[in-house]
Design a protein around this motif. Structure first.
Motif, PDB file in Angstrom:
ATOM      1  N   ARG A  63      33.893  41.031  44.036  1.00  0.00           N
ATOM      2  CA  ARG A  63      34.026  41.249  42.582  1.00  0.00           C
ATOM      3  C   ARG A  63      35.063  41.564  43.194  1.00  0.00           C
ATOM      4  NH1 ARG A  63      30.999  44.575  38.438  1.00  0.00           N
ATOM      5  NH2 ARG A  63      33.237  45.620  39.155  1.00  0.00           N
ATOM      6  N   ARG A  64      35.781  41.258  41.826  1.00  0.00           N
ATOM      7  CA  ARG A  64      37.262  40.845  41.863  1.00  0.00           C
ATOM      8  C   ARG A  64      37.939  42.161  41.826  1.00  0.00           C
ATOM      9  NH1 ARG A  64      41.455  37.101  41.873  1.00  0.00           N
ATOM     10  NH2 ARG A  64      39.604  35.907  41.301  1.00  0.00           N
ATOM     11  N   GLU A  65      37.634  43.051  40.325  1.00  0.00           N
ATOM     12  CA  GLU A  65      37.677  44.140  39.560  1.00  0.00           C
ATOM     13  C   GLU A  65      37.582  45.364  41.351  1.00  0.00           C
ATOM     14  OE1 GLU A  65      35.097  42.500  38.806  1.00  0.00           O
ATOM     15  OE2 GLU A  65      36.084  41.860  36.811  1.00  0.00           O
ATOM     16  N   ASP A  66      36.370  44.744  42.178  1.00  0.00           N
ATOM     17  CA  ASP A  66      36.442  46.403  43.441  1.00  0.00           C
ATOM     18  C   ASP A  66      37.507  45.596  44.101  1.00  0.00           C
ATOM     19  OD1 ASP A  66      34.095  46.976  41.720  1.00  0.00           O
ATOM     20  OD2 ASP A  66      32.930  45.820  43.471  1.00  0.00           O
ATOM     21  N   VAL A  67      37.933  44.611  44.795  1.00  0.00           N
ATOM     22  CA  VAL A  67      39.136  44.172  45.618  1.00  0.00           C
ATOM     23  C   VAL A  67      40.729  44.803  45.365  1.00  0.00           C
ATOM     24  CG1 VAL A  67      39.939  42.084  46.377  1.00  0.00           C
ATOM     25  CG2 VAL A  67      37.850  42.475  46.102  1.00  0.00           C
ATOM     26  N   GLU A  68      41.060  44.362  43.613  1.00  0.00           N
ATOM     27  CA  GLU A  68      42.211  44.793  42.978  1.00  0.00           C
ATOM     28  C   GLU A  68      42.057  46.914  42.907  1.00  0.00           C
ATOM     29  OE1 GLU A  68      44.373  42.400  42.394  1.00  0.00           O
ATOM     30  OE2 GLU A  68      44.132  41.063  42.310  1.00  0.00           O
ATOM     31  N   ALA A  69      41.126  47.108  42.396  1.00  0.00           N
ATOM     32  CA  ALA A  69      41.307  48.812  43.162  1.00  0.00           C
ATOM     33  C   ALA A  69      41.408  48.992  43.865  1.00  0.00           C
ATOM     34  CB  ALA A  69      39.551  49.311  42.573  1.00  0.00           C
ATOM     35  N   TRP A  70      41.099  47.905  45.433  1.00  0.00           N
ATOM     36  CA  TRP A  70      40.771  48.678  46.679  1.00  0.00           C
ATOM     37  C   TRP A  70      42.761  48.626  46.756  1.00  0.00           C
ATOM     38  CZ3 TRP A  70      43.446  46.665  50.623  1.00  0.00           C
ATOM     39  CH2 TRP A  70      42.672  47.501  51.965  1.00  0.00           C
ATOM     40  N   ILE A  71      43.513  47.589  46.713  1.00  0.00           N
ATOM     41  CA  ILE A  71      44.622  47.133  46.637  1.00  0.00           C
ATOM     42  C   ILE A  71      45.769  48.204  46.457  1.00  0.00           C
ATOM     43  CG2 ILE A  71      46.483  45.140  45.811  1.00  0.00           C
ATOM     44  CD1 ILE A  71      43.892  43.378  46.329  1.00  0.00           C
ATOM     45  N   GLU A  72      45.128  48.198  44.425  1.00  0.00           N
ATOM     46  CA  GLU A  72      45.728  49.260  44.429  1.00  0.00           C
ATOM     47  C   GLU A  72      45.869  50.821  44.837  1.00  0.00           C
ATOM     48  OE1 GLU A  72      45.648  51.956  39.657  1.00  0.00           O
ATOM     49  OE2 GLU A  72      45.017  49.484  39.863  1.00  0.00           O
ATOM     50  N   GLN A  73      45.087  50.714  45.697  1.00  0.00           N
ATOM     51  CA  GLN A  73      45.024  52.255  46.248  1.00  0.00           C
ATOM     52  C   GLN A  73      45.658  51.925  47.466  1.00  0.00           C
ATOM     53  OE1 GLN A  73      41.220  53.642  46.148  1.00  0.00           O
ATOM     54  NE2 GLN A  73      41.722  56.183  47.273  1.00  0.00           N
ATOM     55  N   HIS A  74      45.148  51.272  48.776  1.00  0.00           N
ATOM     56  CA  HIS A  74      45.714  51.300  49.826  1.00  0.00           C
ATOM     57  C   HIS A  74      47.222  50.628  49.497  1.00  0.00           C
ATOM     58  CE1 HIS A  74      40.982  52.551  50.014  1.00  0.00           C
ATOM     59  NE2 HIS A  74      41.629  52.863  51.358  1.00  0.00           N
ATOM     60  N   ARG A  75      47.776  49.021  48.580  1.00  0.00           N
ATOM     61  CA  ARG A  75      48.185  48.330  49.444  1.00  0.00           C
ATOM     62  C   ARG A  75      49.232  48.178  47.827  1.00  0.00           C
ATOM     63  NH1 ARG A  75      47.351  44.642  54.171  1.00  0.00           N
ATOM     64  NH2 ARG A  75      49.862  43.437  52.811  1.00  0.00           N
ATOM     65  N   PRO A  76      50.142  49.257  47.240  1.00  0.00           N
ATOM     66  CA  PRO A  76      50.481  48.747  45.761  1.00  0.00           C
ATOM     67  C   PRO A  76      51.189  47.943  46.008  1.00  0.00           C
ATOM     68  CG  PRO A  76      51.059  50.836  46.877  1.00  0.00           C
ATOM     69  CD  PRO A  76      49.929  50.248  48.120  1.00  0.00           C
ATOM     70  N   SER A  77      52.217  48.005  47.503  1.00  0.00           N
ATOM     71  CA  SER A  77      53.013  46.597  47.420  1.00  0.00           C
ATOM     72  C   SER A  77      52.765  45.225  47.070  1.00  0.00           C
ATOM     73  CB  SER A  77      54.197  46.808  48.522  1.00  0.00           C
ATOM     74  OG  SER A  77      53.593  46.407  49.901  1.00  0.00           O
ATOM     75  N   ALA A  78      51.812  44.826  47.730  1.00  0.00           N
ATOM     76  CA  ALA A  78      50.593  43.217  47.854  1.00  0.00           C
ATOM     77  C   ALA A  78      51.098  42.900  45.920  1.00  0.00           C
ATOM     78  CB  ALA A  78      49.322  43.367  47.120  1.00  0.00           C
TER      79      ALA A  78
END
Length: 61
Positions: free
Chosen positions: A41-56
């Motif tokens: 799910r896009r929402e799950d991936v975006e939440a992971w990115i926000e938490q672990h890779r904010p520079s992404a």
């Protein structure tokens, strides 16, 4: 999102790196397993990115 979309979202990382990320214990569980691979799910991936890779966030269109 499939692996190709995750690659693009994270700035063109390698397929191998996507595989490494999606195998992590803290990566979201896949939404479905299709013939061509797992999808998330896009929402799950975006939440992971926000938490672990904010520079992404800079790689987002």
């Amino acid at each position: 999102m499939g692996a190709a979309e995750i690659r693009q979202r994270l700035g063109g990382i390698s397929r191998q790196r996507v595989y490494q990320l999606t195998c992590r214990a803290d990566w979201p569980a896949p939404y479905a397993q299709l013939t061509q691979g797992k999808v998330w799910r896009r929402e799950d991936v975006e939440a992971w990115i926000e938490q672990h890779r904010p520079s992404a966030d800079d790689a987002a269109p």
